[in-house]
Motif scaffolding. Structure first.
Motif, mmCIF file in Angstrom:
data_model
loop_
_atom_site.group_PDB
_atom_site.id
_atom_site.type_symbol
_atom_site.label_atom_id
_atom_site.label_comp_id
_atom_site.label_asym_id
_atom_site.label_seq_id
_atom_site.Cartn_x
_atom_site.Cartn_y
_atom_site.Cartn_z
ATOM 1 N N PRO A 233 0.807 -1.235 0.000
ATOM 2 C CA PRO A 233 0.000 0.000 0.000
ATOM 3 C C PRO A 233 0.836 1.279 0.000
ATOM 4 O O PRO A 233 0.379 2.312 -0.505
ATOM 5 C CB PRO A 233 -0.846 -0.124 1.262
ATOM 6 N N TYR A 234 2.041 1.235 0.568
ATOM 7 C CA TYR A 234 2.885 2.431 0.592
ATOM 8 C C TYR A 234 4.272 2.092 0.056
ATOM 9 O O TYR A 234 4.824 1.021 0.356
ATOM 10 C CB TYR A 234 3.014 2.972 2.026
ATOM 11 N N ARG A 235 4.821 3.005 -0.725
ATOM 12 C CA ARG A 235 6.183 2.879 -1.233
ATOM 13 C C ARG A 235 6.937 4.167 -0.889
ATOM 14 O O ARG A 235 6.495 5.260 -1.232
ATOM 15 C CB ARG A 235 6.188 2.644 -2.748
ATOM 16 N N PRO A 250 -2.758 8.929 3.897
ATOM 17 C CA PRO A 250 -4.124 8.442 3.651
ATOM 18 C C PRO A 250 -4.117 6.972 3.221
ATOM 19 O O PRO A 250 -3.182 6.516 2.555
ATOM 20 C CB PRO A 250 -4.619 9.348 2.518
ATOM 21 N N VAL A 251 -5.150 6.266 3.610
ATOM 22 C CA VAL A 251 -5.263 4.850 3.225
ATOM 23 C C VAL A 251 -5.603 4.767 1.745
ATOM 24 O O VAL A 251 -6.620 5.328 1.306
ATOM 25 C CB VAL A 251 -6.342 4.141 4.058
ATOM 26 N N ARG A 271 -11.278 -0.566 5.122
ATOM 27 C CA ARG A 271 -11.582 -0.553 6.555
ATOM 28 C C ARG A 271 -10.534 -1.328 7.352
ATOM 29 O O ARG A 271 -10.189 -0.939 8.476
ATOM 30 C CB ARG A 271 -12.972 -1.145 6.810
ATOM 31 N N MET A 272 -10.024 -2.443 6.795
ATOM 32 C CA MET A 272 -9.005 -3.221 7.498
ATOM 33 C C MET A 272 -7.740 -2.398 7.723
ATOM 34 O O MET A 272 -7.022 -2.601 8.716
ATOM 35 C CB MET A 272 -8.676 -4.499 6.707
ATOM 36 N N MET A 273 -7.453 -1.452 6.826
ATOM 37 C CA MET A 273 -6.240 -0.636 6.947
ATOM 38 C C MET A 273 -6.508 0.751 7.539
ATOM 39 O O MET A 273 -5.682 1.660 7.388
ATOM 40 C CB MET A 273 -5.558 -0.506 5.579
ATOM 41 N N ALA A 274 -7.616 0.908 8.206
ATOM 42 C CA ALA A 274 -7.900 2.189 8.858
ATOM 43 C C ALA A 274 -6.816 2.493 9.896
ATOM 44 O O ALA A 274 -6.300 1.596 10.566
ATOM 45 C CB ALA A 274 -9.269 2.144 9.518
ATOM 46 N N LYS A 275 -6.460 3.773 10.021
ATOM 47 C CA LYS A 275 -5.423 4.166 10.982
ATOM 48 C C LYS A 275 -5.850 3.868 12.419
ATOM 49 O O LYS A 275 -5.044 3.426 13.240
ATOM 50 C CB LYS A 275 -5.108 5.657 10.846
ATOM 51 N N ASP A 276 -7.107 4.130 12.723
ATOM 52 C CA ASP A 276 -7.640 3.933 14.067
ATOM 53 C C ASP A 276 -8.186 2.504 14.185
ATOM 54 O O ASP A 276 -9.087 2.117 13.436
ATOM 55 C CB ASP A 276 -8.757 4.937 14.332
#
Length: 578
Positions: A233-235, A250-251, A271-276
């Motif tokens: 998801p992030y690079r 941001p997700v 939703r699985m990768m939500a910050k909270d």
């Protein structure tokens, strides 16, 4: 944010990170660890080394994970290493790689684990870049079931990633490497450490907060994102920036990279990768419910299953009246309702290979039949570290052939076996031969296998397990006049005999050499098993354990008994066979 980072090794070229960060140190080679014969080193990380080894006492291939020699004087690392054994031992589930034993009495402790030939999903990503949606759903369901069972035992994994999800020899998905696992609600021992792999770790892992199953749910979401899109998801250019992204960035949406993805699946991963953690699914029951709903919509076979259940639930009285009439129609009730019955689907799949003798099924795999190739496919094992060339299954000159590949050659699932014949089995080299009479990845604690060596004088070993516990096998008679010899064709036969005790089923296992002019019996053994402890599953053949190399072939295999059509049909759906 913490300044020091305890990270699980990443691939050298992953996410533009420095290769020097993850290159393993050179380690000494071993011929043996304990009584286990080391065949090759499979992998090396910061804490330990994994070997493929042969267990001569149980005649099987195992994986051995040993503490890295450079850490032998670090008692804290030793305890972290042994924590993995305790974590795995606490959970028994078909989607979790199992630990057989722990040895901690020497200078370097080691674990003896289930050997999983792979590939891992990290290796699949290297070949395919990304996976199809239905395959990713299969991964998600298997991983969620495994993690739910671990959570029920009070364990969270804390290092979910593609390389820790591995396909076994029966195409089941196994979650492995609980090396960073810990109790639910645990903080790391050292408050300056971050545990996890930077591409997939949760914000609370980065920030050093208390972690629970919702942290693993985040990592699983990031892993599924990677499987679907071909990229995590992030690079970022550095690990620190990558960790910061998990906390602040941001997700991302999967549909931004893969337009056309099912929106409900996209929403679930988001939703699985939500910050909270409070905004994520709160447990695996919720995750599994969503996944099953998505699968039932996207997988035609699941649609049929759901439709069948709905009809059964709402029109039972009508079906009772109609069944007799519909069964008289060619194709049966399944075709009348608009979808093929399990019997018809399985019969069409096996075609002329499947016949019937009275109420019994007869499967005839004669490898002179060139149409059999589709039933016996294995991806080659691409491992440059192997000391001998592996040759995956192939059918040539009327024979099924393979070499130096210890994966199981599997046959169809049977709910009951009356007889199993193997014609023209020949081996060059002196490995150990294992007949897996019954085995089912859904019930790993239930199995039945017969092991015997090639070229060495030793009696066969018959092992039956029920829920992981040995079952009493009573030997009535054993006649042995020779051994299984290399370079010679053999005929093996397991057959059911009449019962003399209603509580025990009798069998005879025999081996003979098959020459051009005569047949010579070399082994006959009669034994019995408690009726209520006879496992069911897919029979299979496996050679293993000879370091000098071997190759083998089979001319024909015959199976008679009751084909487990429901289990076969499920395997076809998992393999997406039309």
């Amino acid at each position: 944010m913490k300044s020091d980072i305890l990270l699980s090794p990443a691939t050298p070229d992953s996410d533009s990170l420095s290769a020097g960060d993850t290159q393993p140190m050179q380690t000494p080679s071993f011929d043996k660890i304990g009584h286990f014969v080391i065949e090759e080193k499979m992998g090396e990380g910061g804490m330990g080394i994994v070997y493929r080894a042969h267990d001569p006492s149980l005649q099987r291939t195992v994986a051995i994970k040993r503490v890295h020699p450079r850490l032998k004087d670090h008692d804290d690392i030793r305890e972290k290493f042994l924590a993995e054994a305790r974590a795995i031992a606490a959970v028994n589930h078909p989607n979790i790689g199992q630990i057989h034993a722990i040895h901690d009495d020497g200078e370097l402790p080691y674990l003896v684990m289930e050997f999983l030939p792979g590939p891992s999903f990290e290796e699949l990503l290297q070949k395919q870049k990304c996976l199809e949606t239905l395959e990713v759903l299969r991964v998600a369901l298997a991983a969620s079931r495994a993690l739910e069972e671990a959570r029920n035992q009070g364990i969270i994994h804390r290092d979910i990633k593609p390389s820790n999800l591995i396909i076994d020899s029966r195409d089941s998905i196994k979650l492995v490497d609980f090396g960073l696992a810990g109790p639910v609600g645990e903080l790391t021992d050292d408050e300056t450490e971050v545990v996890g792999t930077p591409q997939y770790c949760s914000p609370e892992q980065v920030q050093g907060s208390v972690t629970d199953e919702r942290s693993d749910i985040y990592s699983l979401g990031a892993t599924l994102f990677h499987l679907l899109t071909g990229s995590p998801p992030y690079r970022r250019d550095s690990r620190m920036d990558l960790l910061i992204a998990h906390v602040n960035a941001p997700v991302p949406r999967v549909t931004e990279v893969k337009p056309g993805l099912d929106p409900e699946l996209d929403d679930l991963l988001h939703r699985m990768m939500a910050k909270d953690p409070k905004q994520r699914p709160q447990n695996y029951r919720e995750v599994l419910q969503c996944l099953r709903g998505i699968e039932s919509r996207l997988d035609p076979s699941k649609k049929q299953s759901a439709r069948s259940s709905l009809i059964a639930a709402t029109t039972v009285a009508l079906l009772i009246t109609v069944v007799g009439w519909a069964a008289s129609i060619n194709g049966g009730i399944g075709d009348w309702l608009g979808f093929p019955s399990a019997n018809k689907r399985v019969s069409e799949y096996y075609g002329d290979l499947l016949a019937h003798q009275g109420a019994k099924d007869l499967l005839d795999f004669d490898f002179k039949n060139g149409e059999l190739e589709r039933f016996f496919r294995m991806d080659p094992l691409e491992d440059q570290r192997a000391t001998r060339k592996r040759i995956s299954l192939s059918i040539r000159d009327g024979q099924l052939r393979w070499a130096n590949d210890s994966r199981t050659v599997s046959f169809p699932f049977m709910s009951e076996i009356d007889s199993w014949e193997i014609h023209g089995l020949r081996c060059l080299g002196n490995p150990d031969l294992e007949l897996q009479v019954a085995g089912d990845p859904d019930q790993p604690g239930n199995r039945w296998r017969i092991s015997l060596p090639v070229g060495r004088s030793a009696p066969p070993r018959i092992e039956v397990l029920q829920q992981g516990s040995p079952v009493a096998v009573e030997i009535e008679d054993l006649q042995r006049t020779g051994v299984v010899r290399e370079g010679v064709n053999h005929h093996l036969k397991l057959e059911k005999l009449d019962r003399q005790n209603p509580d025990r089923q009798r069998y005879q296992f025999s081996i003979s050499t098959a020459g051009e002019k005569q047949t010579s019996d070399i082994l006959t053994i009669v034994f019995s098993i408690p009726v209520d402890a006879i496992p069911s599953g897919a029979p299979g053949l496996r050679f293993e354990g000879d370091i000098s190399g071997w190759n083998s072939k089979v001319d024909r295999v015959l199976l008679q008994g009751a084909l487990d059509r429901e289990r076969v049909l499920r395997a076809l759906r998992m393999a997406d066979v039309s």
